[in-house]
Design a protein around this motif. Structure first.
Motif, PDB file in Angstrom:
ATOM      1  N   HIS A  66      42.344  39.069  37.508  1.00 59.00           N
ATOM      2  CA  HIS A  66      41.524  40.060  38.196  1.00 59.00           C
ATOM      3  C   HIS A  66      40.937  41.039  37.199  1.00 59.00           C
ATOM      4  N   THR A  67      39.700  41.454  37.457  1.00 62.08           N
ATOM      5  CA  THR A  67      39.037  42.387  36.537  1.00 62.08           C
ATOM      6  C   THR A  67      39.780  43.704  36.433  1.00 62.08           C
ATOM      7  N   THR A  68      40.558  44.034  37.469  1.00 60.81           N
ATOM      8  CA  THR A  68      41.335  45.271  37.409  1.00 60.81           C
ATOM      9  C   THR A  68      42.347  45.222  36.268  1.00 60.81           C
ATOM     10  N   LEU A  69      42.953  44.058  36.061  1.00 64.41           N
ATOM     11  CA  LEU A  69      43.911  43.906  34.963  1.00 64.41           C
ATOM     12  C   LEU A  69      43.219  44.104  33.619  1.00 64.41           C
ATOM     13  N   GLY A  71      40.579  45.875  33.163  1.00 61.84           N
ATOM     14  CA  GLY A  71      40.293  47.307  33.091  1.00 61.84           C
ATOM     15  C   GLY A  71      41.496  48.096  32.613  1.00 61.84           C
ATOM     16  N   VAL A  72      42.673  47.709  33.091  1.00 57.78           N
ATOM     17  CA  VAL A  72      43.906  48.380  32.665  1.00 57.78           C
ATOM     18  C   VAL A  72      44.146  48.154  31.177  1.00 57.78           C
ATOM     19  N   GLU A 127      30.774  55.743  37.305  1.00 58.07           N
ATOM     20  CA  GLU A 127      31.679  54.595  37.203  1.00 58.07           C
ATOM     21  C   GLU A 127      31.192  53.622  36.135  1.00 58.07           C
ATOM     22  N   ASN A 131      33.163  52.484  32.569  1.00 56.62           N
ATOM     23  CA  ASN A 131      33.359  51.093  32.147  1.00 56.62           C
ATOM     24  C   ASN A 131      32.764  50.849  30.768  1.00 56.62           C
ATOM     25  N   ASP A 349      26.576  49.017  39.496  1.00 57.16           N
ATOM     26  CA  ASP A 349      26.699  49.655  40.807  1.00 57.16           C
ATOM     27  C   ASP A 349      25.462  50.480  41.137  1.00 57.16           C
TER      28      ASP A 349
END
Length: 477
Positions: A66-69, A71-72, A127, A131, A349
């Motif tokens: 997942h892109t969230t990972l 990002g972390v 946002e 990034n 976005d």
């Protein structure tokens, strides 16, 4: 004219002197050095940083991650870079390692900050800025740790092995079939049944953007790695990566690879010039380029799939993909006209919120399908100028260091050649696509930019050299 170019490219900028007299530098760098001296964990700071970067490179190509990972992990890289910088020894060689590339990156980030403040959709732009900032700090961390030959070699080998794994799965898809997750080929063309591989990335254009640097670096490895076993591995990587790249059937990727191959031929000709007989010094480049053209002609005649993909580039609006991009570009030009100075703000976005006001019916888009247009629409003409300036400084810095490595006969020059050629190819691909903004490609881009920056060594201007020759005591440390 030469002096103007040197000033424009910051070739002889005395960064060390500036940093030594900077109040901000003196008050921030080293503020936590006493804690670092007593910390057992921070004694392995660069190793920990390399581990974090390795995790980004290993996990980025897999859509199951997942892109969230990611990002972390990028946030962890950013936090650790800040920790390393604040805890540096004041006289350390790593002391806020800065190059002309860093300055232009900072300038471009500043333009993005202004574009965010002036954006009609500030929340979405903020946002996007966050990034983008994470990738810039990833660059800063990579530029720092890649100064270590051992870490540099490890990360390059790691990327090549991960890309080999990705390519093997892509080649397997070609032979055993793969579900086409989207309409990547004009449904009315004779290629509508053609299988375009995408490996773990879920998109053949994205796969080509990821593999393009791998193809170039594996080619460099054939020259740089010593021993037949290592050269055999490099050749295997080159063949498998090229096969998977071909099966992805990305027209933008073909354009980028062609440009990258021309660049690497010219750079290798310069690198080996002193070892070549007079005949080869004159005819090597024409012969190699002729071989490329001959290979292209053979592929064009033998492979109907390849022939149709290439001719579709020139089909203009008759090809659905071309027609789609042209309609998106038309809308993007109108957006640039309405937001010419600082654009609409960074990130997809804010693009997704503004673009529907300009789009033609039935032509939804997530990006501008061109790096230069994307930069212009996000940050305006000011951002485009600063971005182009950044590119000029990157390639000029690489060229100056390549000249130095050639004098030293250092193998690092070959990897620098690979980085420069890969960056040129990625820009060529990005001219007609925006896979550059996807995490898997963006992380590799900034890794290569960091590789160029890590080789930077201050160049003494001719004027300063003359001063030192007149007053030799000034050159004594």
């Amino acid at each position: 004219m030469n002096l103007i170019w040197q000033k424009f490219t910051l070739s002889y900028l005395p960064l060390k002197e500036y940093l030594d007299t900077s109040y901000l530098h003196g008050s921030l760098v080293g503020v936590l050095r006493s804690w670092r001296q007593s910390s057992i964990l921070m004694q392995w700071g660069d190793i920990i940083a390399a581990t974090l970067v390795s995790l980004v490179l290993v996990l980025a190509p897999f859509t199951v991650v997942h892109t969230t990972l990611l990002g972390v992990l990028l946030a962890a890289c950013a936090g650790f870079w800040l920790l390393l910088t604040l805890s540096d020894e004041v006289n350390s060689a790593n002391n806020l390692f800065a190059t002309p590339i860093h300055l232009l990156v900072l300038l471009y980030w500043g333009v993005c900050l202004v574009a965010t403040a002036l954006s009609p959709e500030k929340k979405a732009a903020l946002e996007g800025l966050i990034n983008f900032t994470l990738y810039l700090v990833l660059f800063a961390l990579c530029a720092r740790i890649l100064k270590s030959p051992r870490i540099r070699s490890f990360l390059l080998v790691l990327y090549l092995h991960v890309s080999l794994f990705v390519s093997i799965y892509g080649v397997r898809q070609k032979f055993f079939g793969a579900a086409q997750l989207a309409t990547w080929v004009d449904p009315e063309s004779t290629l509508s049944k053609n299988t375009r591989v995408y490996s773990y990335l879920g998109n053949p254009n994205l796969l080509a953007g990821y593999l393009l640097p791998a193809v170039i670096l594996s080619l460099v490895a054939v020259f740089a790695w010593r021993g037949w076993l290592r050269k055999g591995l490099a050749i295997t990587m080159l063949v498998v990566n090229l096969a998977c790249f071909r099966f992805a059937d990305s027209r933008g990727g073909f354009i980028g690879l062609a440009i990258a191959l021309v660049a690497i031929v010219l750079l290798l000709r310069y690198w080996y010039a002193d070892y070549l007989p007079r005949f080869w010094r004159i005819w090597l480049v024409p012969i190699l380029l002729g071989c490329f053209v001959a290979f292209f002609v053979i592929m064009f005649g033998v492979s109907e799939t390849f022939r149709l993909r290439i001719t579709s580039i020139f089909a203009w609006r008759k090809d659905s993909s071309n027609n789609f991009r042209i309609n998106v570009w038309t809308a993007v030009f109108r957006m640039i006209q309405d937001f010419p100075i600082f654009g609409i703000g960074p990130g997809h976005d804010v693009f997704n919120q503004i673009y529907p006001l300009y789009q033609l019916p039935r032509y939804n888009a997530l990006s501008a399908y061109s790096i230069l247009l994307e930069v212009a629409v996000e940050t305006g003409i000011v951002g485009l100028i600063s971005f182009v300036w950044l590119l000029v400084v990157i390639f000029n810095t690489g060229w100056l260091q390549l000249q130095r490595f050639r004098q030293l006969n250092s193998v690092d020059g070959l990897w620098l050649i690979g980085a420069i050629a890969a960056l040129v190819g990625m820009l060529g691909h990005g001219f007609v696509d925006t896979v550059w903004y996807r995490p898997v490609v963006n992380s590799v881009w900034w890794l290569l930019v960091a590789l160029v920056a890590s080789y930077w060594n201050p160049v003494v201007s001719d004027h300063k050299q003359q001063g030192n020759s007149l007053h030799p005591e000034l050159g004594i440390n």
